[in-house]
Design a protein around this motif. Structure first.
Motif, PDB file in Angstrom:
ATOM      1  N   ASN A  84       0.834  -1.201   0.000  1.00  0.00           N
ATOM      2  CA  ASN A  84       0.000   0.000   0.000  1.00  0.00           C
ATOM      3  C   ASN A  84       0.868   1.250   0.000  1.00  0.00           C
ATOM      4  N   SER A  85       0.260   2.350  -0.416  1.00  0.00           N
ATOM      5  CA  SER A  85       0.918   3.653  -0.277  1.00  0.00           C
ATOM      6  C   SER A  85       0.957   4.036   1.204  1.00  0.00           C
ATOM      7  N   SER A  86       1.629   5.118   1.491  1.00  0.00           N
ATOM      8  CA  SER A  86       1.704   5.574   2.892  1.00  0.00           C
ATOM      9  C   SER A  86       0.321   5.916   3.440  1.00  0.00           C
ATOM     10  N   LEU A  87      -0.599   6.250   2.550  1.00  0.00           N
ATOM     11  CA  LEU A  87      -1.963   6.574   2.990  1.00  0.00           C
ATOM     12  C   LEU A  87      -2.895   5.364   2.918  1.00  0.00           C
ATOM     13  N   GLY A  88      -2.328   4.216   2.625  1.00  0.00           N
ATOM     14  CA  GLY A  88      -3.125   2.987   2.662  1.00  0.00           C
ATOM     15  C   GLY A  88      -3.820   2.626   1.365  1.00  0.00           C
ATOM     16  N   ALA A 146       1.178  -1.426 -14.438  1.00  0.00           N
ATOM     17  CA  ALA A 146       0.827  -0.731 -13.194  1.00  0.00           C
ATOM     18  C   ALA A 146       0.236   0.607 -13.626  1.00  0.00           C
ATOM     19  N   PRO A 147      -1.090   0.683 -13.703  1.00  0.00           N
ATOM     20  CA  PRO A 147      -1.708   1.839 -14.355  1.00  0.00           C
ATOM     21  C   PRO A 147      -1.722   3.119 -13.528  1.00  0.00           C
ATOM     22  N   LEU A 148      -1.474   2.981 -12.235  1.00  0.00           N
ATOM     23  CA  LEU A 148      -1.496   4.172 -11.386  1.00  0.00           C
ATOM     24  C   LEU A 148      -0.505   3.958 -10.236  1.00  0.00           C
ATOM     25  N   VAL A 149       0.731   4.326 -10.517  1.00  0.00           N
ATOM     26  CA  VAL A 149       1.815   4.063  -9.568  1.00  0.00           C
ATOM     27  C   VAL A 149       1.665   4.891  -8.294  1.00  0.00           C
ATOM     28  N   THR A 150       1.200   6.107  -8.441  1.00  0.00           N
ATOM     29  CA  THR A 150       1.101   7.009  -7.287  1.00  0.00           C
ATOM     30  C   THR A 150      -0.357   7.438  -7.096  1.00  0.00           C
ATOM     31  N   PRO A 151      -1.182   6.535  -6.612  1.00  0.00           N
ATOM     32  CA  PRO A 151      -2.632   6.799  -6.582  1.00  0.00           C
ATOM     33  C   PRO A 151      -3.028   7.958  -5.678  1.00  0.00           C
ATOM     34  N   ASP A 152      -2.310   8.141  -4.573  1.00  0.00           N
ATOM     35  CA  ASP A 152      -2.721   9.210  -3.654  1.00  0.00           C
ATOM     36  C   ASP A 152      -2.668  10.582  -4.329  1.00  0.00           C
ATOM     37  N   GLY A 166       4.593  13.878   0.000  1.00  0.00           N
ATOM     38  CA  GLY A 166       5.242  15.042  -0.586  1.00  0.00           C
ATOM     39  C   GLY A 166       6.542  14.747  -1.310  1.00  0.00           C
ATOM     40  N   VAL A 167       6.706  13.514  -1.773  1.00  0.00           N
ATOM     41  CA  VAL A 167       7.946  13.136  -2.459  1.00  0.00           C
ATOM     42  C   VAL A 167       7.676  12.908  -3.948  1.00  0.00           C
ATOM     43  N   ASP A 168       8.583  13.422  -4.774  1.00  0.00           N
ATOM     44  CA  ASP A 168       8.549  13.129  -6.201  1.00  0.00           C
ATOM     45  C   ASP A 168       9.115  11.724  -6.390  1.00  0.00           C
ATOM     46  N   VAL A 169       8.230  10.801  -6.683  1.00  0.00           N
ATOM     47  CA  VAL A 169       8.622   9.387  -6.763  1.00  0.00           C
ATOM     48  C   VAL A 169       9.668   9.158  -7.856  1.00  0.00           C
ATOM     49  N   ASN A 170       9.661  10.002  -8.860  1.00  0.00           N
ATOM     50  CA  ASN A 170      10.633   9.826  -9.948  1.00  0.00           C
ATOM     51  C   ASN A 170      11.963  10.536  -9.670  1.00  0.00           C
ATOM     52  N   PRO A 202      17.109   7.764  -0.310  1.00  0.00           N
ATOM     53  CA  PRO A 202      16.717   7.094  -1.564  1.00  0.00           C
ATOM     54  C   PRO A 202      15.877   5.845  -1.299  1.00  0.00           C
ATOM     55  N   GLY A 203      14.921   5.642  -2.153  1.00  0.00           N
ATOM     56  CA  GLY A 203      14.071   4.449  -2.008  1.00  0.00           C
ATOM     57  C   GLY A 203      13.204   4.487  -0.768  1.00  0.00           C
ATOM     58  N   SER A 204      12.902   5.685  -0.294  1.00  0.00           N
ATOM     59  CA  SER A 204      12.134   5.808   0.949  1.00  0.00           C
ATOM     60  C   SER A 204      10.639   5.610   0.736  1.00  0.00           C
ATOM     61  N   GLU A 205      10.195   5.680  -0.519  1.00  0.00           N
ATOM     62  CA  GLU A 205       8.746   5.706  -0.779  1.00  0.00           C
ATOM     63  C   GLU A 205       8.212   4.354  -1.233  1.00  0.00           C
ATOM     64  N   GLN A 206       7.030   4.045  -0.766  1.00  0.00           N
ATOM     65  CA  GLN A 206       6.386   2.786  -1.143  1.00  0.00           C
ATOM     66  C   GLN A 206       6.236   2.674  -2.659  1.00  0.00           C
ATOM     67  N   GLU A 207       5.901   3.799  -3.284  1.00  0.00           N
ATOM     68  CA  GLU A 207       5.686   3.760  -4.738  1.00  0.00           C
ATOM     69  C   GLU A 207       6.995   3.480  -5.484  1.00  0.00           C
ATOM     70  N   THR A 208       8.110   3.923  -4.918  1.00  0.00           N
ATOM     71  CA  THR A 208       9.412   3.638  -5.535  1.00  0.00           C
ATOM     72  C   THR A 208       9.730   2.155  -5.397  1.00  0.00           C
TER      73      THR A 208
END
Ligand SMILES: [Zn+2]
Length: 323
Positions: A84-88, A146-152, A166-170, A202-208
């Protein structure tokens, strides 16, 4: 399938960060054991969806309605979902073709919605999903979408580029230059632009990690990532001038030709970008399709323009890189 590319630089980060789910295979084993010990997941017939996916699909349906995109028919796909994303919100993907079969030797990973305020790529992936589900067989190819990598970002009332934290996943992939340059460049060049914050580590985000794990698990021999609005087709990966880049070069040129000569541009890579991590460091041909804009009323036009191009890329087998 021969993919030595997953055992190099990124593997340290992969081992440290990409624990688990989407990637049950140890990356050091992956290059000699291409068949992952995981269940194949053909997208049809659809399986029973979890409550979390049902909720997500309902939210997505509202957004599609808002943008006049019709019904995404989200519940008709057999979604895979671990993380899940950080927001679930579920980070989900669909597969077409059997990853345990010869089809997996020609695997394409397609990523959309990395930046949630670039809305047209999200519809683009849904058009692709529909196309794959209705018009194709997968005996000789596999597609992971993966049609929506950053859904939040996308599901917000006002969509944003950055994810729920608040992170730019790319800008968050653990590239070799991240520690030295990512935050420095953000401060010095981008003047602390919140839209381009690369994260604190680096690599801190679930979406990454989600994207890294899809690459680690499926070992695609090409990646297509869809953004907007730069109006170009960009390539990162094995040098197009080298013998090993020949197939990648042909594919790039064909993709352009099949979309009315869409502009090929060598857009720079960034610390923490997918093109840098997957393309440059892990030598996986990575194609960034930048659609012309994020106008929700132009999505049919974009699909018509690029459908043949993307299907060509999916259909054509990439020779493994030669190091
Ligand atoms: Zn983007």
């Amino acid at each position: 399938m021969h993919l030595p590319t997953l055992a190099f630089a990124g593997s340290l980060f992969l081992t440290a960060l990409a624990v688990a789910e989407e990637a049950p295979v140890n990356p050091q084993v992956a290059s000699v054991a291409p068949t992952a010990p995981v269940a194949a997941a053909p997208a049809s017939p659809a399986k029973e969806l979890s409550p979390a996916i049902k909720k997500y699909c309902a939210e997505l349906g509202k957004k599609f309605h808002e943008y006049r995109w019709g019904d995404p028919k989200c519940d008709q796909y057999s979604w895979e979902h671990i993380r899940n994303s950080s927001l679930g919100t579920p980070l989900m993907w669909a597969t077409f073709g059997d990853e345990k079969s010869e089809a997996a030797a020609n695997t394409t990973l397609v990523l959309c919605g990395v930046h949630g305020d670039e809305i047209t790529p999200v519809k683009f992936c849904w058009d692709l999903l529909h196309e794959l589900k209705t018009n194709h067989t997968f005996t000789d190819k596999m597609v992971v979408v993966a049609p929506l990598v950053t859904p939040d970002s996308f599901l917000k009332a006002v969509p944003s580029r950055t994810n729920g934290r608040g992170v730019d996943v790319n800008r968050n992939f653990p590239t070799r230059d991240w520690q030295a340059h990512a935050l420095k460049r953000w401060r010095d060049t981008y003047k602390n632009d919140k839209r381009k914050f690369p994260g604190h580590t680096p690599g801190s985000e679930q979406e990454t990690v989600f994207q890294m794990n899809l690459i680690k698990r499926y070992k695609p021999n090409k990646v297509i990532t869809v953004h907007a609005p730069l109006t170009l087709l960009d390539y990162d990966g094995p040098s197009l001038k080298a013998e090993s880049g020949t197939t990648a070069k042909i594919l790039l040129e064909q993709m352009s030709q099949k979309s009315s000569g869409y502009k090929i541009s060598n857009y720079p890579i960034f610390p923490g970008s997918l093109g840098n991590w997957a393309g440059k460091e892990n030598h996986i041909p990575t194609y960034t399709l930048e659609l012309p804009n994020s106008n929700n009323f132009e999505t049919d036009k974009f699909w018509a323009l690029f459908k043949e191009s993307v299907m060509y890329a999916i259909d054509n087998r990439m020779k493994p890189p030669v190091d």
